[in-house]
Motif scaffolding. Structure first.
Motif, PDB file in Angstrom:
ATOM      1  N   TYR A   7      11.442  -4.175   5.391  1.00 48.67           N
ATOM      2  CA  TYR A   7      10.689  -3.479   6.627  1.00 48.67           C
ATOM      3  C   TYR A   7       9.162  -3.295   6.368  1.00 48.67           C
ATOM      4  O   TYR A   7       8.593  -3.442   7.308  1.00 48.67           O
ATOM      5  CB  TYR A   7      11.477  -1.877   6.792  1.00 48.67           C
ATOM      6  N   MET A   8       8.737  -2.911   5.326  1.00 49.72           N
ATOM      7  CA  MET A   8       7.347  -2.782   4.869  1.00 49.72           C
ATOM      8  C   MET A   8       6.660  -4.065   5.019  1.00 49.72           C
ATOM      9  O   MET A   8       5.669  -4.158   5.589  1.00 49.72           O
ATOM     10  CB  MET A   8       7.102  -2.154   3.686  1.00 49.72           C
ATOM     11  N   ARG A  11       6.334  -4.802   8.693  1.00 53.16           N
ATOM     12  CA  ARG A  11       5.309  -3.780   9.361  1.00 53.16           C
ATOM     13  C   ARG A  11       3.832  -4.164   8.767  1.00 53.16           C
ATOM     14  O   ARG A  11       3.098  -4.227   9.610  1.00 53.16           O
ATOM     15  CB  ARG A  11       5.640  -2.399   9.178  1.00 53.16           C
ATOM     16  N   LEU A  12       3.522  -4.441   7.488  1.00 54.96           N
ATOM     17  CA  LEU A  12       2.545  -4.688   7.058  1.00 54.96           C
ATOM     18  C   LEU A  12       1.851  -5.956   7.618  1.00 54.96           C
ATOM     19  O   LEU A  12       0.690  -6.249   7.931  1.00 54.96           O
ATOM     20  CB  LEU A  12       2.264  -4.529   5.436  1.00 54.96           C
TER      21      LEU A  12
ATOM     22  N   LEU B 204      15.974   2.208   8.728  1.00 52.36           N
ATOM     23  CA  LEU B 204      14.919   1.225   9.177  1.00 52.36           C
ATOM     24  C   LEU B 204      15.441   0.124  10.056  1.00 52.36           C
ATOM     25  O   LEU B 204      14.681  -0.842  10.645  1.00 52.36           O
ATOM     26  CB  LEU B 204      14.341   0.385   7.807  1.00 52.36           C
ATOM     27  N   ALA B 234       8.752   5.361   4.920  1.00 50.14           N
ATOM     28  CA  ALA B 234       7.612   4.375   4.688  1.00 50.14           C
ATOM     29  C   ALA B 234       6.434   5.053   3.808  1.00 50.14           C
ATOM     30  O   ALA B 234       5.873   4.580   3.131  1.00 50.14           O
ATOM     31  CB  ALA B 234       6.870   4.121   6.069  1.00 50.14           C
ATOM     32  N   PHE B 237       7.400   4.635   0.371  1.00 54.62           N
ATOM     33  CA  PHE B 237       7.280   3.614  -0.184  1.00 54.62           C
ATOM     34  C   PHE B 237       5.811   3.320  -0.910  1.00 54.62           C
ATOM     35  O   PHE B 237       5.547   2.952  -2.042  1.00 54.62           O
ATOM     36  CB  PHE B 237       7.211   2.698   0.903  1.00 54.62           C
ATOM     37  N   PHE B 238       4.784   3.956  -0.396  1.00 51.12           N
ATOM     38  CA  PHE B 238       3.443   4.178  -1.015  1.00 51.12           C
ATOM     39  C   PHE B 238       3.263   5.280  -2.185  1.00 51.12           C
ATOM     40  O   PHE B 238       2.842   4.847  -2.934  1.00 51.12           O
ATOM     41  CB  PHE B 238       2.303   4.419   0.071  1.00 51.12           C
TER      42      PHE B 238
END
Lengths: 110, 242
Positions: A7-8, A11-12, B204, B234, B237-238
């Motif tokens: 998913y990331m 999106r990124l 997601l 999200a 995640f970071f």
């Protein structure tokens, strides 16, 4: 069929693509309006590190983004899962990357 | 009823998971008739072998949901006059769930996913500690309150096209429950909730089509709850990588 990592990544890669798409469209409009010939375009792009980076990044982002997007579509429409789905995702990404890299190399390498 | 000559043509799904077909009944129309009234009339006056499920008849228990003219609805609170197509009704078991028999869907996958999404209360204090005070004005509590009227009717689950395409997807109700718990200040381990909903079957995968919010009979908003979970996942995640 999307975990957090995929998913990331999607999106990124979309965030990377957004300004590059605008840049690409601007270049297309400029090239056509100015009436640049193929030779003139290649004269500017070949050997150019900035154009290599611009379109190289674009191709990389597209490969990641499209492979993950197609993975979802294929899973939800055909039910493909597990190893088959992984092979499809990686295969799509690698094919797009190779085709894109070939095109980028052709217009930016001497 | 005798002075009322108008009748409804009602097609009802008969069968099991292995197969079946629609069977048509002529049902006397009545004023203020609900879809559940129609199904009950068929079972009581036309065919006692018809299988369906209901309990409270007042929109509290969440057990009578069915597909009515192709759309998921709580049948006890759905007036026939609002959904009638000419004089026809088509009634089928809830979509996206296995069929036990006729109009009774097997709710096990729905509740299994509720638990899988972390929808089980995990207390942060023992019974020997004082009760934790919760302010009704606290922002997390206000957010959590938005979804506590869910009656587990599975209408949102039946309406969800993502569930239809991805049978592992946890679905709107379970994810909305997870969002409620995530905002509940009595819940300590929020990371566990995010872990439960961020897998390949989790929030997601939502395509933001909004059928859950469109069809929720209690006018809840699972779509926004799932969007909240996506943001939280999200962000984590970071944070977790930092």
């Amino acid at each position: 069929m999307l975990d957090l990592r995929l998913y990331m990544a999607q999106r990124l890669s979309a965030m990377v693509m957004a300004p590059l798409v605008l840049g690409h469209i601007a270049v297309m409009v400029y090239a056509i309006q100015g009436g640049l010939s193929t030779a003139e375009i290649l004269g500017r792009t070949q050997g150019s590190i900035p154009w290599l980076l611009f379109y190289g990044t674009f191709v990389l982002a597209v490969s990641v983004h499209a492979a993950i997007g197609l993975r979802v579509i294929v899973h939800e429409t055909t039910g493909l899962r597990g190893r088959g789905l992984r092979i499809f995702t990686w295969g799509t990404g690698i094919v797009l990357l190779m085709m894109g890299a070939r095109a980028v190399a052709a217009v930016t390498m001497l | 009823m005798s002075e009322n000559t108008k009748t409804l043509e009602v097609s009802v799904w008969r069968g099991t998971q292995e197969g079946g077909a629609f069977e048509t009944f002529s049902v006397p129309a009545q004023e203020s008739q609900t879809v559940l009234d129609v199904v009950s009339w068929i079972q009581q006056s036309a065919d006692p072998t018809l299988t369906y499920r209901y309990a409270c008849r007042v929109g509290m228990c969440g057990s009578c949901a069915m597909m009515v003219n192709g759309q998921p609805r709580w049948t006890c609170r759905t007036h026939v006059s609002r959904v009638l197509d000419g004089n026809r009704l088509e009634i089928a078991p809830l979509r996206n769930l296995p069929v036990i028999k006729d109009l009774a869907a097997d709710m096990d996958p729905f509740f299994d996913k509720w638990i899988k999404a972390g929808g089980v209360h995990r207390p942060s204090r023992t019974r020997h500690e004082p009760i934790q005070e919760v302010s009704p004005e606290e922002p997390g509590r206000v957010e959590a309150n938005k979804a506590i009227e869910c009656i587990n009717c599975s209408v949102c689950y039946a309406a969800c096209d993502t569930v239809a395409g991805n049978e592992d997807y946890l679905g709107p109700a379970a994810l909305q429950r997870a969002w409620t718990l995530y905002n509940d200040e009595k819940v300590q381990d929020r990371g566990a909730i995010l872990d439960a909903v961020s897998g390949s079957d989790g929030c997601l995968n939502c395509h933001t089509q909004g059928s859950c919010t469109r069809y929720c009979p209690n006018e809840l908003d699972p779509l926004s709850a799932i969007a909240g979970l996506k943001r939280a996942v999200a962000t984590s995640f970071f944070r977790r990588r930092a």
